[in-house]
Write a protein that holds these residues in place. Structure first.
Motif, mmCIF file in Angstrom:
data_model
loop_
_atom_site.group_PDB
_atom_site.id
_atom_site.type_symbol
_atom_site.label_atom_id
_atom_site.label_comp_id
_atom_site.label_asym_id
_atom_site.label_seq_id
_atom_site.Cartn_x
_atom_site.Cartn_y
_atom_site.Cartn_z
ATOM 1 N N GLN A 1 1.040 -1.292 0.196
ATOM 2 C CA GLN A 1 0.116 0.135 -0.161
ATOM 3 C C GLN A 1 0.831 1.359 -0.214
ATOM 4 O O GLN A 1 0.587 2.229 -0.704
ATOM 5 C CB GLN A 1 -1.256 0.165 1.378
ATOM 6 N N LEU A 2 1.911 1.131 0.998
ATOM 7 C CA LEU A 2 2.724 2.508 0.959
ATOM 8 C C LEU A 2 3.438 2.841 -0.304
ATOM 9 O O LEU A 2 3.630 3.886 -0.878
ATOM 10 C CB LEU A 2 3.769 2.399 2.104
ATOM 11 N N ALA A 3 3.816 1.762 -1.019
ATOM 12 C CA ALA A 3 4.576 1.697 -2.224
ATOM 13 C C ALA A 3 3.627 2.095 -3.450
ATOM 14 O O ALA A 3 4.019 3.002 -4.143
ATOM 15 C CB ALA A 3 5.003 0.534 -2.822
ATOM 16 N N ASP A 4 2.206 1.807 -3.132
ATOM 17 C CA ASP A 4 1.293 2.102 -4.224
ATOM 18 C C ASP A 4 1.102 3.870 -4.002
ATOM 19 O O ASP A 4 0.864 4.569 -5.119
ATOM 20 C CB ASP A 4 0.027 1.487 -4.015
ATOM 21 N N ASP A 5 1.182 4.256 -2.657
ATOM 22 C CA ASP A 5 1.038 5.637 -2.631
ATOM 23 C C ASP A 5 2.075 6.322 -3.147
ATOM 24 O O ASP A 5 1.962 7.599 -3.673
ATOM 25 C CB ASP A 5 1.055 5.890 -1.173
ATOM 26 N N ALA A 6 3.191 6.003 -2.927
ATOM 27 C CA ALA A 6 4.607 6.455 -3.644
ATOM 28 C C ALA A 6 4.434 6.592 -5.114
ATOM 29 O O ALA A 6 4.660 7.518 -5.875
ATOM 30 C CB ALA A 6 5.840 5.830 -3.142
ATOM 31 N N GLN A 7 3.753 5.634 -5.810
ATOM 32 C CA GLN A 7 3.772 5.367 -7.319
ATOM 33 C C GLN A 7 2.654 6.521 -7.637
ATOM 34 O O GLN A 7 2.676 7.131 -8.806
ATOM 35 C CB GLN A 7 3.285 4.096 -8.059
ATOM 36 N N ALA A 8 1.879 6.551 -7.069
ATOM 37 C CA ALA A 8 0.571 7.446 -7.147
ATOM 38 C C ALA A 8 1.324 9.208 -7.060
ATOM 39 O O ALA A 8 0.793 9.915 -7.861
ATOM 40 C CB ALA A 8 -0.598 7.673 -6.129
ATOM 41 N N MET B 1 12.197 1.060 2.879
ATOM 42 C CA MET B 1 11.414 -0.266 2.679
ATOM 43 C C MET B 1 10.612 0.136 1.406
ATOM 44 O O MET B 1 10.429 -0.914 0.395
ATOM 45 C CB MET B 1 10.640 -0.401 4.026
ATOM 46 N N VAL B 2 9.848 1.360 1.462
ATOM 47 C CA VAL B 2 9.029 1.524 0.264
ATOM 48 C C VAL B 2 9.918 1.453 -1.074
ATOM 49 O O VAL B 2 9.187 1.240 -2.104
ATOM 50 C CB VAL B 2 8.275 2.971 0.511
ATOM 51 N N GLY B 3 11.171 2.338 -1.012
ATOM 52 C CA GLY B 3 12.025 2.118 -2.181
ATOM 53 C C GLY B 3 12.303 0.846 -2.576
ATOM 54 O O GLY B 3 12.573 0.644 -3.723
ATOM 55 N N MET B 4 12.781 -0.178 -1.691
ATOM 56 C CA MET B 4 12.861 -1.317 -1.940
ATOM 57 C C MET B 4 11.654 -2.097 -2.866
ATOM 58 O O MET B 4 11.959 -2.872 -3.595
ATOM 59 C CB MET B 4 13.270 -2.269 -0.892
ATOM 60 N N GLU B 5 10.608 -1.863 -2.237
ATOM 61 C CA GLU B 5 9.544 -2.451 -2.820
ATOM 62 C C GLU B 5 9.301 -1.822 -4.446
ATOM 63 O O GLU B 5 8.788 -2.525 -5.336
ATOM 64 C CB GLU B 5 8.070 -2.402 -2.360
ATOM 65 N N LEU B 6 9.329 -0.614 -4.512
ATOM 66 C CA LEU B 6 9.345 0.234 -5.643
ATOM 67 C C LEU B 6 10.353 -0.478 -6.808
ATOM 68 O O LEU B 6 9.879 -0.519 -7.810
ATOM 69 C CB LEU B 6 9.579 1.809 -5.566
ATOM 70 N N ALA B 7 11.408 -0.547 -6.202
ATOM 71 C CA ALA B 7 12.554 -1.013 -7.101
ATOM 72 C C ALA B 7 12.364 -2.512 -7.478
ATOM 73 O O ALA B 7 12.637 -2.946 -8.703
ATOM 74 C CB ALA B 7 13.841 -0.962 -6.684
ATOM 75 N N ALA B 8 11.806 -3.207 -6.539
ATOM 76 C CA ALA B 8 11.460 -4.590 -6.901
ATOM 77 C C ALA B 8 10.233 -4.855 -7.902
ATOM 78 O O ALA B 8 10.250 -5.549 -8.732
ATOM 79 C CB ALA B 8 11.092 -5.583 -5.590
ATOM 80 N N ARG B 9 9.608 -3.743 -7.867
ATOM 81 C CA ARG B 9 8.360 -3.794 -9.004
ATOM 82 C C ARG B 9 9.009 -3.348 -10.259
ATOM 83 O O ARG B 9 8.202 -3.288 -11.356
ATOM 84 C CB ARG B 9 7.431 -2.839 -8.717
ATOM 85 N N ARG B 10 10.189 -2.930 -10.270
ATOM 86 C CA ARG B 10 10.853 -2.260 -11.544
ATOM 87 C C ARG B 10 10.102 -1.103 -11.833
ATOM 88 O O ARG B 10 9.561 -1.006 -13.412
ATOM 89 C CB ARG B 10 11.235 -3.093 -12.728
#
Length: 257
Positions: free
Chosen positions: A72-79, A99-108
């Motif tokens: 969810q937090l990574a979704d917010d960052a992408q928004a 932690m959010v950055g790791m998830e963003l990068a893992a999503r490429r």
């Protein structure tokens, strides 16, 4: 005030500086808001268009019932990145922001060029967070503030109790206990280790010499699992910008400039 709606939550964000410069997205730690970066903002704006946002549950963003998830937090960052219309950007996150950055990068995530993971880790003992959530339910932010500040900064900086420390303390105390606890739940429930091998962008891992929450071994665990990662140390505890802004900038700017 730039506000975006991401599902059930309004997220507060802002962009500062010249939009023609390279973009830098900043992710805050648990218990802080986007003003965490203020001691370094003027220098950052010489090099970047700086985009900051408050995580859900913090600052000017809403605090819907939790627990939240890192997804969810990574979704917010992408928004936020979409709202700021960033086609290319670097991401620099501290603690929860890392932690959010790791998830963003893992999503490429589209457009991500370089990643800074500062004072952060890929997983934690869930019991730590269950205890903190229980303390919040019983006594609110006041029940945990001394422990939070004691982990954020070195004992010498805490003893000085200067304006920068008082400001961070007041910001932490102003957070909605419900939102803070929901983010604690996100950290408790995450395990990003299986995701790290998916990170394909150059990555800088920053560790603090005096960081009790995410010591050097936790940073090395990230470097060992991320293909193109290296580590740098700074003389800080868990939160560097208010205590050692000049040294912190010197450690990171050459990597992202």
């Amino acid at each position: 005030m730039p506000i975006l709606n991401n599902g059930d939550c309004k997220i507060y964000w802002r962009g500062d500086g010249d939009t023609q410069l390279p973009a830098l997205v900043l992710g805050n730690s648990l218990g802080t808001d986007l003003t965490l970066w203020d001691p370094m903002l003027e220098e950052l704006m010489r090099h970047f268009y700086v985009v900051r946002f408050d995580a859900r549950g913090h600052g000017g963003s809403e605090a819907p019932p939790g627990p939240y998830s890192i997804n969810q937090l990574a979704d917010d960052a992408q928004a936020v990145i979409a709202a700021a219309r960033l086609s290319n950007y670097h991401y620099w996150g501290i603690s929860l922001g890392g932690m959010v950055g790791m998830e963003l990068a893992a999503r490429r995530a589209t457009g991500l060029k370089k990643l800074v993971l500062s004072h952060t880790a890929a997983e934690f003992d869930p019991g730590i967070w269950d205890q903190r959530i229980a303390a919040l339910k019983n006594g609110g932010m006041a029940a945990i503030i001394d422990g939070v500040i004691g982990r954020f900064f070195t004992p010498d900086f805490v003893a000085k109790n200067n304006v920068n420390l008082k400001r961070i303390r007041n910001i932490a105390l102003s957070q909605a206990p419900q939102g803070y606890a929901a983010c604690c739940g996100a950290i408790r429930d995450m395990d990003l280790y299986p995701r790290l091998e998916r990170i394909q962008v150059p990555t800088l891992v920053v560790v603090g010499d005096f960081d009790l929450s995410t010591p050097q071994a936790r940073g090395q665990a990230l470097v060992d699992r991320i293909k193109d990662a290296r580590m740098v140390q700074v003389k800080s505890a868990h939160i560097a910008p208010p205590e050692v802004p000049t040294e912190y900038l010197a450690a990171v700017l050459p990597f992202i400039s």
